[in-house]
Design a protein around this motif. Structure first.
Motif, PDB file in Angstrom:
ATOM      1  N   VAL A  34       0.753  -1.009   0.051  1.00  6.18           N
ATOM      2  CA  VAL A  34      -0.336   0.133   0.309  1.00  6.18           C
ATOM      3  C   VAL A  34       0.870   0.970  -0.199  1.00  6.18           C
ATOM      4  N   VAL A  35       1.866   0.870   1.021  1.00 11.14           N
ATOM      5  CA  VAL A  35       2.726   2.154   0.529  1.00 11.14           C
ATOM      6  C   VAL A  35       3.254   2.556  -0.528  1.00 11.14           C
ATOM      7  N   ASP A  36       3.412   1.824  -1.635  1.00 17.12           N
ATOM      8  CA  ASP A  36       4.401   2.082  -2.602  1.00 17.12           C
ATOM      9  C   ASP A  36       3.334   2.570  -3.214  1.00 17.12           C
ATOM     10  N   GLY A  37       2.282   2.576  -3.261  1.00 16.92           N
ATOM     11  CA  GLY A  37       1.116   3.094  -4.180  1.00 16.92           C
ATOM     12  C   GLY A  37       0.700   4.652  -3.652  1.00 16.92           C
ATOM     13  N   VAL A  38       0.691   4.196  -2.476  1.00 17.60           N
ATOM     14  CA  VAL A  38       0.659   5.904  -2.282  1.00 17.60           C
ATOM     15  C   VAL A  38       1.776   6.909  -2.259  1.00 17.60           C
ATOM     16  N   ARG A  39       3.453   5.975  -2.034  1.00 10.73           N
ATOM     17  CA  ARG A  39       3.806   7.107  -2.380  1.00 10.73           C
ATOM     18  C   ARG A  39       4.543   7.362  -3.780  1.00 10.73           C
ATOM     19  N   ASN A  40       4.279   6.560  -4.794  1.00 12.32           N
ATOM     20  CA  ASN A  40       4.674   6.801  -6.106  1.00 12.32           C
ATOM     21  C   ASN A  40       3.417   6.521  -7.310  1.00 12.32           C
ATOM     22  N   ARG A  41       2.090   6.387  -6.693  1.00 13.19           N
ATOM     23  CA  ARG A  41       1.714   6.803  -7.926  1.00 13.19           C
ATOM     24  C   ARG A  41      -0.071   7.136  -7.472  1.00 13.19           C
ATOM     25  N   GLY A  42       0.271   8.155  -5.710  1.00 13.79           N
ATOM     26  CA  GLY A  42      -0.913   9.237  -5.391  1.00 13.79           C
ATOM     27  C   GLY A  42      -1.618   8.209  -5.011  1.00 13.79           C
ATOM     28  N   GLN A  43      -1.566   7.410  -4.589  1.00 12.48           N
ATOM     29  CA  GLN A  43      -3.107   6.417  -3.841  1.00 12.48           C
ATOM     30  C   GLN A  43      -3.957   7.567  -2.727  1.00 12.48           C
ATOM     31  N   LYS A  44      -4.406   7.267  -2.238  1.00  8.90           N
ATOM     32  CA  LYS A  44      -5.517   7.647  -0.087  1.00  8.90           C
ATOM     33  C   LYS A  44      -5.420   6.530  -0.865  1.00  8.90           C
ATOM     34  N   ALA A  45      -5.144   5.893   1.177  1.00  8.45           N
ATOM     35  CA  ALA A  45      -5.576   4.927   2.137  1.00  8.45           C
ATOM     36  C   ALA A  45      -5.776   5.387   2.990  1.00  8.45           C
ATOM     37  N   ARG A  46      -6.877   4.134   3.755  1.00  9.07           N
ATOM     38  CA  ARG A  46      -7.336   3.982   4.950  1.00  9.07           C
ATOM     39  C   ARG A  46      -6.942   2.657   5.255  1.00  9.07           C
ATOM     40  N   VAL A  47      -7.403   2.683   7.068  1.00  9.86           N
ATOM     41  CA  VAL A  47      -7.647   1.226   7.257  1.00  9.86           C
ATOM     42  C   VAL A  47      -8.808   2.144   8.421  1.00  9.86           C
ATOM     43  N   VAL A  48      -9.565   1.331   9.083  1.00  6.16           N
ATOM     44  CA  VAL A  48     -10.641   1.059   9.277  1.00  6.16           C
ATOM     45  C   VAL A  48     -10.573   0.017  10.238  1.00  6.16           C
ATOM     46  N   THR A  49     -10.662  -0.099  11.630  1.00  5.91           N
ATOM     47  CA  THR A  49     -11.264  -1.084  12.362  1.00  5.91           C
ATOM     48  C   THR A  49     -12.144  -0.693  13.664  1.00  5.91           C
ATOM     49  N   GLU A  50     -12.488  -1.749  14.226  1.00  2.00           N
ATOM     50  CA  GLU A  50     -13.694  -1.471  14.881  1.00  2.00           C
ATOM     51  C   GLU A  50     -13.283  -0.325  16.132  1.00  2.00           C
ATOM     52  N   ARG A  51     -11.623  -0.105  16.604  1.00  2.00           N
ATOM     53  CA  ARG A  51     -11.054   0.609  17.496  1.00  2.00           C
ATOM     54  C   ARG A  51     -10.147   2.124  17.069  1.00  2.00           C
ATOM     55  N   ALA A  52      -9.901   1.398  16.167  1.00  5.10           N
ATOM     56  CA  ALA A  52      -9.110   3.105  15.423  1.00  5.10           C
ATOM     57  C   ALA A  52      -9.466   2.937  13.765  1.00  5.10           C
ATOM     58  N   VAL A  53      -8.561   4.150  13.410  1.00  3.61           N
ATOM     59  CA  VAL A  53      -9.266   4.868  12.732  1.00  3.61           C
ATOM     60  C   VAL A  53      -7.555   4.899  11.759  1.00  3.61           C
ATOM     61  N   PHE A  54      -6.991   4.461  10.985  1.00  2.35           N
ATOM     62  CA  PHE A  54      -5.541   4.948  10.391  1.00  2.35           C
ATOM     63  C   PHE A  54      -5.584   5.126   8.002  1.00  2.35           C
ATOM     64  N   ASP A  55      -4.755   6.852   8.178  1.00  2.00           N
ATOM     65  CA  ASP A  55      -4.447   6.833   7.353  1.00  2.00           C
ATOM     66  C   ASP A  55      -3.079   6.340   6.594  1.00  2.00           C
ATOM     67  N   VAL A  56      -2.747   6.068   5.400  1.00  2.74           N
ATOM     68  CA  VAL A  56      -2.111   5.719   5.620  1.00  2.74           C
ATOM     69  C   VAL A  56      -1.215   6.266   4.208  1.00  2.74           C
ATOM     70  N   ILE A  57       0.161   6.423   5.390  1.00  2.00           N
ATOM     71  CA  ILE A  57       0.716   8.154   4.419  1.00  2.00           C
ATOM     72  C   ILE A  57       3.002   7.396   4.023  1.00  2.00           C
ATOM     73  N   GLU A  58       3.219   7.815   4.040  1.00  2.00           N
ATOM     74  CA  GLU A  58       5.134   7.648   3.055  1.00  2.00           C
ATOM     75  C   GLU A  58       5.451   6.755   3.973  1.00  2.00           C
ATOM     76  N   LYS A  59       5.412   7.631   5.430  1.00  2.00           N
ATOM     77  CA  LYS A  59       6.426   7.032   6.145  1.00  2.00           C
ATOM     78  C   LYS A  59       5.351   6.100   7.007  1.00  2.00           C
ATOM     79  N   GLY A  60       4.464   5.085   7.133  1.00  3.16           N
ATOM     80  CA  GLY A  60       3.016   3.800   7.351  1.00  3.16           C
ATOM     81  C   GLY A  60       2.079   4.913   7.351  1.00  3.16           C
TER      82      GLY A  60
END
Length: 535
Positions: A455-481
């Motif tokens: 996923v990080v490669d897609g965010v870093r190299n192709r401008g994808q936007k990615a998010r991880v949704v769980t029942e207790r926390a939500v994360f954005d995927v950024i170039e650093k993790g």
């Protein structure tokens, strides 16, 4: 001349050492009677032996529609190449599929290909091309540098190769002939002309027919009924009878394990949306509700299995599609049903009240062409390097399905799943989450057991936007993790999130917003959380 045979007669002449291809999507369009007859023939006679099976998708559900599990017999099955596998526990027997046992115990040669490759490869066989070439799957488990799609030690041949053209690394899938294709359609006439007029999907049935005939092979078609020649419009006939050798008529064939027949899956009737199932209150429903906030109108959205498939159902439950508003949301799955409402469970892959049903190979043209701009997909592991895994973990070997193609080509991604697995118990009260018992296994592992997509490669190299949704926390995927952007009310961030990860987020938003309490109430979601409304 097309012959009408019983399923037993149709498989009686399949010889040893041949390649047999078939397709279904879980239970949908699975030619179960013919596959069962082939497995029964081997059990009774010990013949045929040493077959190679090619399944572009996981065929059957190993329960009421066993599909590929019918032929999962040591001696009958020498090799299997499949776009996906299935591993559910049968509630009637408590057993997992026999095919999974053969794979775990290294009894057969097992290969897993991404479904996009397994579908498009059929075109190359049909036109007698040397092979299929793609950049999708580089750096994943399909890449020879990371296993080449081999799921057992017996799988020694390199069915996927890494090549270079004009300095660009690519994956190359050499073609080989298909001797027998076993397909399923709705009806045939006395000349063998096939139509899918009352099936929920077409999948790669047409591609299989053409690939087998180009290989000099034989085609067996299982249908629900025979019709008279001229009864259908020519435009309704998808495969000319010239390409069909044998017809097997099975009037009682089921659509899916919990759906003997329902015309709403091909819009032969319209199902009122208030009759749709309501997902029970659970961690998965919380995840689906939160992920639903990412769905936009007039954006082709594709949904994967698991909590992701519940997203359209919770949207329907909350009235998002009332008064004709459903036409504002453009939904599909990797198998070609468009419009209406994506279903979950054993009905996944087909839509209720669809507006169109596309051939499976063309559907992956849509996916690989980037026309599905938003994708919601499940995840089994998300590791410290930014790689996601759904293909191989623990004792499960599901393969990638359409995940790699979808994840590689969508512009916006949401990965959905519980934070832990293996015994997770939750409760909800007053808009708060309580973790009654945490799962034994965190899905946020230091290193994924299998790399399905970076996923990080897609965010870093192709401008994808990615998010991880769980029942207790939500994360954005950024170039650093990962960046932690929301947590559930009622949980302790250190104890329930950070200490349950094998690595730490690269960033934590401060102050850290709470997920909206409405997500955790046992009633329909009325409005988006303020923090996520404009995500």
């Amino acid at each position: 001349m097309t012959k009408i045979l019983t399923s037993q007669e149709a498989v009686a002449s399949i010889p040893d050492n041949t390649t047999v291809a078939s397709v279904g999507v879980i239970g949908w369009v699975t030619p179960d009677a013919v596959l069962k007859a082939l497995g029964d023939r081997f059990a009774q006679t010990g013949s045929p032996r040493n077959l190679t099976f090619y399944f572009p998708c996981g065929t059957g559900d190993a329960q009421l529609i066993k599909g590929m599990d019918h032929v999962a017999k040591e001696g009958l099955m020498k090799r299997i190449v499949a776009g996906s596998y299935i591993n559910p526990v049968d509630p009637r027997t408590g057993r997992r599929p026999e095919l999974m046992r053969l794979i775990r115990e290294n009894r057969i040669e097992a290969y897993s290909w991404p479904i996009g490759a397994s579908m498009h490869w059929l075109r190359e066989v049909a036109r007698k091309s040397p092979g299929y070439i793609t950049r999708i799957g580089l750096g994943t488990y399909a890449d020879p540098a990371f296993g080449g799609g081999k799921f057992t030690a017996r799988a020694e041949d390199d069915l996927i190769r890494r090549i270079e053209i004009d300095g660009e690394p690519l994956l190359y899938y050499p073609t080989w002939p298909l001797d027998v294709a076993i397909v399923r359609a709705s009806s045939a006439d006395e000349h063998g002309n096939l139509s899918w007029e009352d099936e929920a999907l077409v999948s790669s049935n047409i591609g299989l027919v053409l690939a087998a005939k180009a290989s000099g092979g034989r085609v067996i078609a299982q249908v629900r009924r025979m019709v008279k020649s001229g009864q259908r419009l020519a435009s309704q006939t998808s495969v000319p009878g010239y390409f069909i050798d044998d017809i097997v008529v099975e009037p009682q064939m089921m659509m899916a394990s919990e759906t003997p027949f329902d015309a709403a899956y091909f819009s032969g009737r319209r199902q009122p949306l208030d009759h749709l199932p309501r997902p029970p209150m659970s961690a998965d429903k919380v995840i689906a509700r939160r992920a639903a906030l990412e769905v936009r109108k007039h954006e082709l959205s594709i949904f994967g299995f698991g909590a992701s498939a519940d997203i359209p159902l919770v949207m329907a439950e909350n009235g998002k599609f009332d008064n004709g508003a459903g036409h504002e949301y453009w939904f599909t799955t990797e198998h070609g049903s468009y419009g209406g409402v994506v279903m979950s469970g054993w009905q996944f892959s087909a839509n209720i009240n669809p507006e169109a049903i596309m051939d499976g190979l063309y559907q992956f043209d849509v996916i690989d062409g980037g026309l599905c701009r938003f994708a919601a997909l499940a995840f089994a592991q998300f590791d410290a390097s930014g790689a996601v895994n759904v293909s191989k973990f623990g004792a499960a070997n599901p393969g990638a399905g359409g995940f790699i193609d979808i994840a590689h080509n969508a512009q916006r991604l949401v990965f959905t799943g519980t934070f832990t697995t293996g015994g997770l118990e939750t409760s909800f009260n007053g808009g708060r989450l309580t973790i009654v018992q945490d799962g034994k296994i965190s899905k946020f592992a230091e290193a994924a057991e299998s790399i399905t997509y970076r996923v990080v490669d897609g965010v870093r190299n192709r401008g994808q936007k990615a998010r991880v949704v769980t029942e207790r926390a939500v994360f954005d995927v950024i170039e650093k993790g990962l960046r932690l952007i929301e947590v559930a009310p009622g949980i302790d961030v250190r104890r329930d999130v950070l200490d349950r990860m094998a690595y730490q987020p690269a960033e934590i938003v401060s102050p850290l917003p709470l997920m909206d309490s409405v997500l955790f109430e046992d009633f329909g979601l009325e409005q988006a959380p303020r923090e996520a409304a404009n995500a």
